[in-house]
Design a protein around this motif. Structure first.
Motif, short mmCIF file in Angstrom:
data_model
loop_
_atom_site.label_atom_id
_atom_site.label_comp_id
_atom_site.label_asym_id
_atom_site.label_seq_id
_atom_site.Cartn_x
_atom_site.Cartn_y
_atom_site.Cartn_z
N SER A 179 68.39 29.72 64.82
CA SER A 179 68.56 28.98 66.09
C SER A 179 68.37 27.49 65.83
CB SER A 179 67.56 29.47 67.13
OG SER A 179 66.23 29.23 66.71
N CYS A 180 68.90 26.70 66.73
CA CYS A 180 68.86 25.24 66.55
C CYS A 180 67.64 24.63 67.25
CB CYS A 180 70.14 24.63 67.14
SG CYS A 180 70.23 22.83 66.95
N ASP A 181 66.84 23.90 66.48
CA ASP A 181 65.73 23.12 67.04
C ASP A 181 66.29 21.74 67.36
OD1 ASP A 181 63.50 21.68 67.67
OD2 ASP A 181 62.35 22.28 65.90
N GLN A 182 66.57 21.51 68.65
CA GLN A 182 67.27 20.27 69.03
C GLN A 182 66.39 19.03 68.84
OE1 GLN A 182 69.13 20.55 72.85
NE2 GLN A 182 70.22 22.45 72.34
N SER A 183 65.06 19.22 68.75
CA SER A 183 64.20 18.05 68.55
C SER A 183 64.32 17.50 67.14
CB SER A 183 62.73 18.42 68.83
OG SER A 183 62.29 19.41 67.91
N THR A 184 64.65 18.38 66.19
CA THR A 184 64.80 17.93 64.80
C THR A 184 66.24 18.04 64.31
OG1 THR A 184 64.35 20.15 63.92
CG2 THR A 184 62.45 18.69 64.27
N GLY A 185 67.06 18.81 65.05
CA GLY A 185 68.44 19.00 64.64
C GLY A 185 68.58 19.95 63.46
N ALA A 186 67.55 20.79 63.23
CA ALA A 186 67.58 21.71 62.09
C ALA A 186 67.73 23.14 62.57
CB ALA A 186 66.29 21.56 61.27
N CYS A 187 68.43 23.97 61.77
CA CYS A 187 68.55 25.40 62.06
C CYS A 187 67.37 26.13 61.45
CB CYS A 187 69.85 25.96 61.48
SG CYS A 187 71.35 25.32 62.29
N GLY A 188 66.63 26.86 62.29
CA GLY A 188 65.45 27.57 61.80
C GLY A 188 65.62 29.08 61.92
N CYS A 189 64.94 29.85 61.06
CA CYS A 189 65.02 31.32 61.09
C CYS A 189 64.29 31.86 62.32
CB CYS A 189 64.46 31.92 59.80
SG CYS A 189 62.77 31.41 59.41
N ILE A 190 64.78 33.00 62.81
CA ILE A 190 64.18 33.63 64.00
C ILE A 190 63.15 34.67 63.59
CG2 ILE A 190 64.68 35.03 66.04
CD1 ILE A 190 67.47 33.80 66.07
N ALA A 191 63.42 35.43 62.53
CA ALA A 191 62.52 36.49 62.08
C ALA A 191 62.72 36.69 60.59
CB ALA A 191 62.82 37.79 62.84
N ASP A 192 61.90 37.59 59.98
CA ASP A 192 62.01 37.86 58.55
C ASP A 192 63.40 38.38 58.19
OD1 ASP A 192 59.41 37.09 58.25
OD2 ASP A 192 58.59 39.11 58.05
N SER A 193 64.02 39.11 59.15
CA SER A 193 65.35 39.67 58.87
C SER A 193 66.41 38.59 58.71
CB SER A 193 65.75 40.64 60.00
OG SER A 193 65.75 39.96 61.24
N SER A 194 66.12 37.36 59.15
CA SER A 194 67.07 36.26 58.99
C SER A 194 67.14 35.79 57.54
CB SER A 194 66.68 35.08 59.88
OG SER A 194 66.53 35.47 61.22
N CYS A 195 66.08 36.08 56.80
CA CYS A 195 65.97 35.57 55.44
C CYS A 195 66.38 36.63 54.42
CB CYS A 195 64.53 35.13 55.17
SG CYS A 195 63.90 33.92 56.39
N ALA A 196 66.40 36.24 53.16
CA ALA A 196 66.70 37.18 52.08
C ALA A 196 65.59 38.22 51.98
CB ALA A 196 66.85 36.42 50.76
#
Length: 392
Positions: free
Chosen positions: A31-48
């Motif tokens: 999801s997008c953190d509009q305060s920093t403009g960075a895409c961050g993971c939502i849960a462990d399943s988002s990652c490898a």
């Protein structure tokens, strides 16, 4: 010229940062953190699979596991080291191994340290007999079947049998091919192997836990009152008539099979165990027959097979609706029922002593109905399947 070049440089820097303004600009699971403009993971399943999602929304290398759900399929979490290990291996804990195994040399091997390591309540942890190869007894102890009061304390497929005048022990029932696979031959009674070489009374049965016709298994004869082992119960084996029917057709579902007994639909009423009963059909000695309002004739009822499926068959109403059996001179058994017989006797034992009869049974929807009983087999008890009993 200098000011324009500076503006173009700023624009190039902003584009290179790849900042986001909406979730749709991020990969799935981010999801997008509009305060920093960075895409961050939502849960462990988002990652490898080797990473976890930290509180800041960044994927980082997974340092340790907390449970087996943190590990990939086929692995489990070693709570001592906090690392994922393959199933069948262990760090130092016996609890990481299946019942009847203990941890030795980072591997699960057959053995036990005390009775609680064994799979059945009656099993005991015993020293391996002298001379047992080390490969078969790596820990010096093995689980063996112990004493029992009833078969309910034994393993699936066991009986509780006397070892002496005062001691009963669990023992595997080896009388037949319990729950073994078989191949059913359409239109014939199919038998499974047996101790006699012909499988007298061991039928190839439909697996009711799966869609109709998708799976069959071997039953074991219990028609003479033989005890079934733990996990199995003696069930009647029925032969269905070849006529299919539509349950939605109601009383006329089997109208093309009248039994030449006239009836008055006005004499129909609810039976003591449910369903409709017609007094005229009952007076004629018919089992589970109903009165077809169109022809005013007693007719069979439309039965489901009891398995998950859509096929239904017309019931029997009298013995003559059931298949006529005969003695096979080579196998010395009845062709349909599988019961032993002496060839050449008159009358044939398969039409007298082992005659297939229309038996009465209570159906939860139709009340009393008839079915052709050809024998009885040990099959999985209620709540069990062959997969459970065989440990698959």
């Amino acid at each position: 010229m200098r000011k324009l070049a500076f503006i173009l440089l700023l624009a190039a820097c902003k584009q290179g940062a790849n900042l986001c303004t909406a979730d749709t600009q991020c990969k799935p699971g981010f999801s997008c953190d509009q305060s920093t403009g960075a895409c961050g993971c939502i849960a462990d399943s988002s990652c490898a699979t080797t990473e976890s999602c930290n509180a800041a929304g960044f994927c980082q290398a997974r340092l340790r596991c907390d449970s087996s759900s943190d590990c990939t399929t086929g692995n489990l979490c070693d709570s001592v080291s906090g690392t994922c290990i393959a199933q069948g291996s262990c760090s130092s804990l016996d609890i990481q191994c299946a019942a009847g195994q203990v941890c030795q040399g980072s591997a699960c091997v057959p053995g036990c340290r005390h009775d609680g390591d064994c799979p059945a309540p009656s099993d005991v942890c015993s020293l391996c007999p002298a001379g047992t190869p080390a490969a078969q007894c790596p820990t010096g102890n093995l689980c063996v079947r112990g004493q029992c009061d009833t078969k309910l304390t034994c393993n699936y497929g066991d009986l509780c049998q006397p070892q002496s005048a005062t001691v009963n022990v669990c023992a595997a029932d080896t009388r037949g091919p319990f729950c073994q696979p078989c191949v059913e031959q359409a239109g014939t009674t199919t038998f499974c192997p047996g101790a006699d070489g012909f499988g007298h009374g061991n039928y190839c049965l439909i697996d009711g836990s799966k869609p109709l016709g998708q799976s069959v298994f071997c039953g074991v004869d219990c028609a003479q009152g033989q005890e079934c082992p733990y996990g199995y119960v003696c069930h009647d084996v029925r032969e269905v008539r070849p006529q299919n029917c539509d349950p939605d057709a109601g009383l006329s579902a089997c109208a093309d099979l009248p039994v030449a007994v006239a009836c008055d639909p006005a004499h129909s009423h609810a039976g003591a165990v449910g369903g409709l009963v017609n007094d005229d059909c009952v007076a004629a000695g018919l089992i589970g027959a109903v009165c077809d309002p169109g022809s005013k004739q007693c007719v069979p009822q439309c039965l489901g097979t009891g398995e998950t499926g859509v096929q239904s068959f017309c019931s029997c109403t009298q013995d003559s609706d059931c298949p006529q059996d005969q003695c096979d001179s080579i196998k010395r058994s009845c062709v349909t029922s599988g019961q032993p017989c002496i060839p050449g006797l008159s009358p044939d034992q398969c039409t007298t002593l082992h005659k297939i009869r229309c038996a009465k049974e209570t159906d939860p929807r139709l009340g009393e109905v008839g079915f052709c009983k050809i024998g009885a087999n040990c099959a999985p008890d209620q709540g069990f399947t062959c997969e459970i009993l065989l440990g698959n």
